[in-house]
Design an enzyme around this catalytic site. Structure first.
Site, mmCIF file in Angstrom:
data_model
loop_
_atom_site.group_PDB
_atom_site.id
_atom_site.type_symbol
_atom_site.label_atom_id
_atom_site.label_comp_id
_atom_site.label_asym_id
_atom_site.label_seq_id
_atom_site.Cartn_x
_atom_site.Cartn_y
_atom_site.Cartn_z
ATOM 1 N N ARG A 1 8.552 0.997 -2.527
ATOM 2 C CA ARG A 1 9.159 2.104 -3.406
ATOM 3 C C ARG A 1 9.566 1.603 -4.702
ATOM 4 O O ARG A 1 9.224 2.470 -5.612
ATOM 5 C CB ARG A 1 10.134 2.621 -2.511
ATOM 6 C CG ARG A 1 9.776 3.493 -1.395
ATOM 7 C CD ARG A 1 10.720 3.807 -0.401
ATOM 8 N NE ARG A 1 11.198 2.541 0.413
ATOM 9 C CZ ARG A 1 12.099 2.345 1.374
ATOM 10 N NH1 ARG A 1 12.759 3.245 1.596
ATOM 11 N NH2 ARG A 1 12.197 1.146 2.082
ATOM 12 N N TYR B 1 -1.070 4.233 13.445
ATOM 13 C CA TYR B 1 -2.476 4.868 12.989
ATOM 14 C C TYR B 1 -3.438 4.047 14.127
ATOM 15 O O TYR B 1 -3.145 3.336 15.120
ATOM 16 C CB TYR B 1 -2.931 4.514 11.712
ATOM 17 C CG TYR B 1 -2.060 5.568 10.721
ATOM 18 C CD1 TYR B 1 -2.009 6.695 10.701
ATOM 19 C CD2 TYR B 1 -1.196 4.710 9.766
ATOM 20 C CE1 TYR B 1 -1.021 7.427 10.119
ATOM 21 C CE2 TYR B 1 -0.329 5.378 9.032
ATOM 22 C CZ TYR B 1 -0.192 6.709 9.268
ATOM 23 O OH TYR B 1 0.654 7.714 8.578
ATOM 24 N N PRO C 1 0.764 -1.137 0.021
ATOM 25 C CA PRO C 1 0.047 -0.004 0.080
ATOM 26 C C PRO C 1 0.954 1.229 0.140
ATOM 27 O O PRO C 1 1.816 1.379 0.769
ATOM 28 C CB PRO C 1 -0.825 -0.095 1.352
ATOM 29 C CG PRO C 1 -0.012 -1.051 2.191
ATOM 30 C CD PRO C 1 0.770 -2.166 1.292
ATOM 31 N N GLY D 1 -3.649 -1.811 10.426
ATOM 32 C CA GLY D 1 -3.566 -2.002 11.919
ATOM 33 C C GLY D 1 -2.128 -1.787 12.218
ATOM 34 O O GLY D 1 -1.843 -1.977 13.445
HETATM 35 C C1 FNR Z 1 4.191 3.834 2.425
HETATM 36 N N1 FNR Z 1 3.726 2.833 3.074
HETATM 37 C C2 FNR Z 1 2.263 2.545 3.392
HETATM 38 N N2 FNR Z 1 2.086 1.779 4.338
HETATM 39 C C3 FNR Z 1 0.780 1.460 4.631
HETATM 40 O O1 FNR Z 1 0.470 0.680 5.383
HETATM 41 N N3 FNR Z 1 -0.179 2.387 4.056
HETATM 42 C C4 FNR Z 1 0.154 3.249 3.183
HETATM 43 O O2 FNR Z 1 -0.732 4.034 2.577
HETATM 44 C C5 FNR Z 1 1.427 3.637 3.059
HETATM 45 N N4 FNR Z 1 1.976 4.679 2.221
HETATM 46 C C6 FNR Z 1 3.239 4.892 1.781
HETATM 47 C C7 FNR Z 1 3.578 6.053 0.937
HETATM 48 C C8 FNR Z 1 4.920 5.946 0.677
HETATM 49 C C9 FNR Z 1 5.268 6.936 -0.334
HETATM 50 C C10 FNR Z 1 5.907 5.132 0.859
HETATM 51 C C11 FNR Z 1 7.220 5.137 0.776
HETATM 52 C C12 FNR Z 1 5.610 3.902 2.199
HETATM 53 C C13 FNR Z 1 4.671 1.874 3.731
HETATM 54 C C14 FNR Z 1 5.107 0.634 2.474
HETATM 55 O O3 FNR Z 1 3.780 0.081 2.288
HETATM 56 C C15 FNR Z 1 5.956 -0.264 2.686
HETATM 57 O O4 FNR Z 1 5.827 -0.941 3.913
HETATM 58 C C16 FNR Z 1 7.545 0.426 2.915
HETATM 59 O O5 FNR Z 1 7.650 1.287 1.688
HETATM 60 C C17 FNR Z 1 8.564 -0.522 2.598
HETATM 61 O O6 FNR Z 1 8.605 -1.336 1.536
HETATM 62 P P1 FNR Z 1 9.712 -0.973 0.435
HETATM 63 O O7 FNR Z 1 9.420 0.330 -0.278
HETATM 64 O O8 FNR Z 1 10.920 -1.153 1.127
HETATM 65 O O9 FNR Z 1 9.589 -2.215 -0.633
#
Ligand code: FNR
Length: 349
Positions: free
Chosen positions: A319, A181, A25, A177
């Site tokens: 990312r 938040y 997400p 969860g």
């Molecule tokens: C996120 N992450 C995130 N997590 C979540 O539970 N809901 C969300 O809406 C978001 N939004 C979000 C936006 C952006 C721009 C980033 C960079 C991250 C966290 C994301 O789901 C994930 O757990 C992390 O980015 C780590 O994974 P990567 O990027 O290392 O593969």
């Protein structure tokens, strides 16, 4: 090509994923001013439909859950209709998509939803420091500790949002969860000092999460219900050694509920937490015997190795999916990935 990632995975009798790569997400703040998903968002998700499963950006269940600008919702007919366009676009490409259901709790601000439309709610009246994103003049407010009536209405609204998600064509929901938040605010001692049946003991602190899960299962079934959890407190949250017992208790209660999966919430799974005896994913694996989605600074190769080593079952990528709409095809073909850069957040590509 890490072959492990490209084998299908049966989540349950309802859902089988084409591969083991999930799109994590990712909040992009690009819904319209009524928090309705746009055609640009549908195109963005459709470009990533070859993920085994997309988890949508966090989507608020009701107005007072909003803590960031232009985050989509799932509580008006226009929002449901907007999401229908997104889910149809993903399904047309053979993909699957869950909605991530969100209430930011004490990270919310009336700047977004209007003083007349609600209050900032949390487990307790313990606020966070700082100013809200994109508006540096507004500090976070001290939240109101949710009353028993507030909690009942929140649980009902989570269930309605899950029902709306299915009406909008989603294949299921992931309850947010994690990451500090609302639900997570009940699960950690640093922000839950209640003394009623939602505080003080691990059983009580896990109660809100379990009530939300049960209300959603009742509406849409356990096969379509998942949750994201952060046993390691890290985002907007202070860790506390006592948190371990809360998650031990919660995970024990989740085991018989046959959820679609539990998704770890963490930015970098190399982080170690004393009170979890190491990495959050290792802790989850020890406490829970069903499907776990790992995440957090993995590459396709390191994530695939972690699956081979039985650390978790499915890999979520965040990312790198922003930087590479064709992430799955590139990994499959052994092509080089474009490096992620925060500047990429300015546009939905
Ligand atoms: C996120 N992450 C995130 N997590 C979540 O539970 N809901 C969300 O809406 C978001 N939004 C979000 C936006 C952006 C721009 C980033 C960079 C991250 C966290 C994301 O789901 C994930 O757990 C992390 O980015 C780590 O994974 P990567 O990027 O290392 O593969």
């Amino acid at each position: 090509m890490p072959a492990t990632l490209f084998t299908p995975y049966k989540l349950n009798d309802t859902l089988t994923l084409n591969n083991k790569i999930l799109m994590a997400p990712l909040t992009r703040c690009m819904a319209d001013d009524d928090l309705v998903p746009t055609q640009t968002m549908a195109d963005y998700y459709a470009r990533r439909a070859d993920a085994g499963l997309i988890i949508s950006e966090a989507t608020i269940i009701r107005p007072d859950g909003q803590g960031y600008v232009n985050t989509p919702g799932l509580y008006t007919q226009a929002q449901i209709d907007g999401w229908k366009v997104v889910t149809q676009a993903v399904h047309d490409k053979g993909g699957k998509i869950f909605a991530q259901l969100w209430h930011t709790g004490r990270v919310a601000h009336p700047f977004f939803f209007g003083e007349e439309n609600g209050e900032v709610l949390s487990a307790s009246n313990i606020g966070i420091e700082g100013t809200i994103p994109r508006n540096r003049d507004l500090t976070y407010q001290e939240p109101k500790a949710a009353t028993i009536e507030d909690i009942a209405s929140l649980v009902a609204d989570y269930a309605t949002a899950a029902d709306n998600a299915i009406k909008a064509g989603f294949d299921g929901v992931e309850i947010h969860g994690a990451n500090g938040y609302l639900i997570d605010q009940f699960l950690h001692y640093s922000c839950n000092n209640r003394t009623d049946e939602y505080g003080e003991t691990p059983e009580n602190m896990a109660r809100f999460a379990v009530e939300v899960i049960d209300a959603i299962i009742e509406k849409i079934g356990s096969d379509r219900t998942a949750i994201r959890l952060s046993p390691g407190a890290y985002f907007n949250m202070e860790p506390d050694n006592r948190d371990r017992a809360v998650f031990d208790t919660l995970l024990k209660q989740l085991e018989p509920r046959d959820l679609a999966f539990i998704h770890l919430g963490i930015f970098d799974d190399a982080m170690e937490f004393d009170y979890l005896d190491g990495q959050a994913s290792s802790y989850l694996r020890k406490q829970y015997n069903q499907t776990i989605v790992g995440v957090g600074s993995y590459t396709a190769q390191t994530g695939s190795d972690a699956i081979d080593n039985n650390q978790f079952d499915l890999l979520a990528i965040g990312r790198a999916f922003i930087a590479n709409p064709d992430y799955v095809a590139k990994v499959r073909d052994g092509r080089e990935l474009t490096a992620y850069d925060d500047a990429m957040l300015a546009e939905l590509v």
